[in-house]
Write a protein that holds these residues in place. Structure first.
Motif, short mmCIF file in Angstrom:
data_model
loop_
_atom_site.label_atom_id
_atom_site.label_comp_id
_atom_site.label_asym_id
_atom_site.label_seq_id
_atom_site.Cartn_x
_atom_site.Cartn_y
_atom_site.Cartn_z
N ALA A 112 0.82 -1.22 0.00
CA ALA A 112 0.00 0.00 0.00
C ALA A 112 0.85 1.27 0.00
O ALA A 112 0.48 2.27 -0.62
N LEU A 113 2.00 1.25 0.68
CA LEU A 113 2.82 2.44 0.82
C LEU A 113 4.11 2.36 -0.01
O LEU A 113 4.98 3.19 0.17
N ARG A 114 4.22 1.40 -0.87
CA ARG A 114 5.44 1.29 -1.66
C ARG A 114 5.53 2.47 -2.64
O ARG A 114 4.52 3.01 -3.09
N PRO A 115 6.76 2.87 -2.99
CA PRO A 115 6.92 4.01 -3.89
C PRO A 115 6.45 3.69 -5.30
O PRO A 115 6.27 2.53 -5.68
N ASP A 116 6.26 4.74 -6.07
CA ASP A 116 5.79 4.59 -7.44
C ASP A 116 6.97 4.19 -8.34
O ASP A 116 8.02 4.82 -8.31
N ALA A 117 6.79 3.13 -9.12
CA ALA A 117 7.83 2.69 -10.04
C ALA A 117 7.47 2.98 -11.49
O ALA A 117 8.04 2.38 -12.40
N ALA A 118 6.56 3.92 -11.69
CA ALA A 118 6.12 4.22 -13.05
C ALA A 118 7.21 4.90 -13.86
O ALA A 118 7.23 4.80 -15.09
N VAL A 119 8.11 5.62 -13.19
CA VAL A 119 9.20 6.30 -13.87
C VAL A 119 10.51 6.00 -13.15
O VAL A 119 10.51 5.58 -11.99
N PHE A 120 11.61 6.21 -13.85
CA PHE A 120 12.94 6.02 -13.28
C PHE A 120 13.47 7.41 -12.94
O PHE A 120 13.63 8.26 -13.80
N GLU A 121 13.77 7.63 -11.64
CA GLU A 121 14.23 8.94 -11.19
C GLU A 121 15.70 8.88 -10.78
O GLU A 121 16.09 8.06 -9.95
N TRP A 122 16.52 9.76 -11.35
CA TRP A 122 17.92 9.86 -10.97
C TRP A 122 18.15 10.96 -9.92
O TRP A 122 19.18 10.97 -9.25
N GLY A 170 20.95 3.74 -21.64
CA GLY A 170 21.12 3.35 -23.03
C GLY A 170 19.82 2.94 -23.69
O GLY A 170 18.85 2.59 -23.02
N THR A 171 19.82 3.01 -24.99
CA THR A 171 18.64 2.61 -25.78
C THR A 171 19.12 1.65 -26.88
O THR A 171 19.98 2.00 -27.68
N PRO A 172 18.59 0.43 -26.93
CA PRO A 172 17.59 -0.13 -26.02
C PRO A 172 18.15 -0.32 -24.61
O PRO A 172 19.36 -0.23 -24.40
N LEU A 173 17.26 -0.60 -23.67
CA LEU A 173 17.68 -0.82 -22.30
C LEU A 173 18.54 -2.08 -22.21
O LEU A 173 18.44 -2.99 -23.04
N PRO A 174 19.40 -2.16 -21.21
CA PRO A 174 20.23 -3.36 -21.05
C PRO A 174 19.40 -4.60 -20.78
O PRO A 174 18.29 -4.53 -20.27
N ARG A 175 19.98 -5.74 -21.14
CA ARG A 175 19.28 -7.01 -20.89
C ARG A 175 19.36 -7.40 -19.42
O ARG A 175 18.40 -7.89 -18.85
N ARG A 176 20.53 -7.16 -18.80
CA ARG A 176 20.73 -7.53 -17.41
C ARG A 176 21.41 -6.37 -16.68
O ARG A 176 22.41 -5.84 -17.17
N ALA A 177 20.87 -5.96 -15.53
CA ALA A 177 21.39 -4.79 -14.82
C ALA A 177 21.58 -5.10 -13.34
O ALA A 177 20.86 -5.92 -12.75
N LEU A 178 22.54 -4.40 -12.76
CA LEU A 178 22.84 -4.51 -11.33
C LEU A 178 22.64 -3.15 -10.68
O LEU A 178 23.25 -2.16 -11.11
N ASP A 179 21.80 -3.10 -9.66
CA ASP A 179 21.53 -1.88 -8.89
C ASP A 179 22.30 -1.96 -7.59
O ASP A 179 22.04 -2.82 -6.75
N LEU A 180 23.25 -1.04 -7.39
CA LEU A 180 24.06 -1.02 -6.18
C LEU A 180 23.48 -0.04 -5.19
O LEU A 180 23.60 1.18 -5.35
N GLY A 181 22.83 -0.57 -4.16
CA GLY A 181 22.20 0.27 -3.16
C GLY A 181 20.80 0.68 -3.52
O GLY A 181 20.48 1.87 -3.50
N PRO A 182 19.90 -0.25 -3.85
CA PRO A 182 18.56 0.09 -4.32
C PRO A 182 17.62 0.60 -3.24
O PRO A 182 16.59 1.19 -3.56
N ALA A 183 17.91 0.35 -1.96
CA ALA A 183 17.02 0.77 -0.86
C ALA A 183 15.61 0.28 -1.12
O ALA A 183 15.36 -0.91 -1.12
N GLU A 184 14.68 1.19 -1.40
CA GLU A 184 13.28 0.79 -1.58
C GLU A 184 13.02 0.05 -2.88
O GLU A 184 11.96 -0.57 -3.05
N GLY A 185 13.93 0.15 -3.84
CA GLY A 185 13.85 -0.69 -5.03
C GLY A 185 12.99 -0.18 -6.16
O GLY A 185 12.72 -0.92 -7.10
N ALA A 186 12.56 1.08 -6.13
CA ALA A 186 11.66 1.59 -7.16
C ALA A 186 12.30 1.58 -8.54
O ALA A 186 11.66 1.21 -9.54
N GLU A 187 13.56 1.99 -8.64
CA GLU A 187 14.22 2.04 -9.94
C GLU A 187 14.42 0.63 -10.50
O GLU A 187 14.22 0.38 -11.70
#
Length: 226
Positions: A24-34, A48-65
């Motif tokens: 219910a309180l999770r952040p919005d993941a509709a857009v990617f915010e830097w 990049g365009t197209p988007l990468p096939r496999r990505a690593l997020d270092l320090g995602p916290a809430e994970g929206a991105e």
């Protein structure tokens, strides 16, 4: 009085304590915010365009991105030092395929993983809070040839670069506040660091803040050697 954090992991365990677990309180993941300002700056296309096939997020916290990318078909792994943040992200995004959250220190994970990523990114995350001379070679080792590293953090203030002590507003009222370090560099210094560790096509800049806001965002992007 609340017990003061004793380690950096416990420090981040206390980040945004007002958040309840659950969708219910999770952040919005509709857009990617830097940046810290919604709708300001680039989106996922910065990877990049197209988007990468496999990505690593270092320090995602809430994970929206990470969730945003997974919804676009990217296979995403998010690695966070905080067990609390990882458990919260897993709860919030358990309905999102192609997305995994790992509880680990970024340096330890990069040292031991055998996975190769097309992109590694950090949004105000581990790249900001880890010695780049230690972290950047490990990222380069885990990137596919020509893969992209992209990261963002607050615009550096003052003339002092390198490791700086950071205080957390969410720790106010505790009997003792643990400080952690963040590595503050401007565009030229980041460019030199990235090139020194073998990255190419380096683009580092400061995106000014919106009107009436005080702090801009440093954005950097570079590629692993082919």
């Amino acid at each position: 009085m609340p017990r003061a954090p004793q380690t950096p992991a416990e420090y981040w365990d206390t980040y945004k304590p007002h958040r309840d677990e659950g969708p219910a309180l999770r952040p919005d993941a509709a857009v990617f915010e830097w940046t810290q300002y919604p709708g300001h700056g680039p989106g996922a296309e910065f990877l990049g365009t197209p988007l990468p096939r496999r990505a690593l997020d270092l320090g995602p916290a809430e994970g929206a991105e990470a969730a945003h990318l997974a919804r676009q078909g990217v296979e995403v792994t998010g690695v966070d030092l905080s067990a609390v943040q990882v458990e919260r992200a897993r709860t919030w995004w358990q309905d999102t395929p192609r997305l995994d959250f790992v509880h680990a220190d970024a340096v330890n994970y990069l040292t031991t993983t055998s996975t190769t990523f097309d992109a590694v990114y950090s949004v105000w995350g581990a790249v900001w809070f880890t010695d780049p001379d230690q972290l950047l070679p490990l990222i380069a080792r885990c990137l596919a040839p020509g893969g992209v590293l992209a990261f963002a953090h607050a615009e550096p203030t003052g003339e002092t670069y390198g490791p700086q002590r950071m205080r957390g507003k969410w720790l106010e009222g505790r009997e003792r506040e643990l400080t952690v370090l963040r590595w503050q560099y401007g565009p030229e210094a980041w460019t030199d660091l990235l090139k020194r560790h073998g990255f190419t096509d380096v683009d580092a800049t400061v995106l000014p803040a919106p009107a009436d806001e005080p702090v801009g965002t440093l954005l950097a992007r570079a590629h692993a050697s082919s």
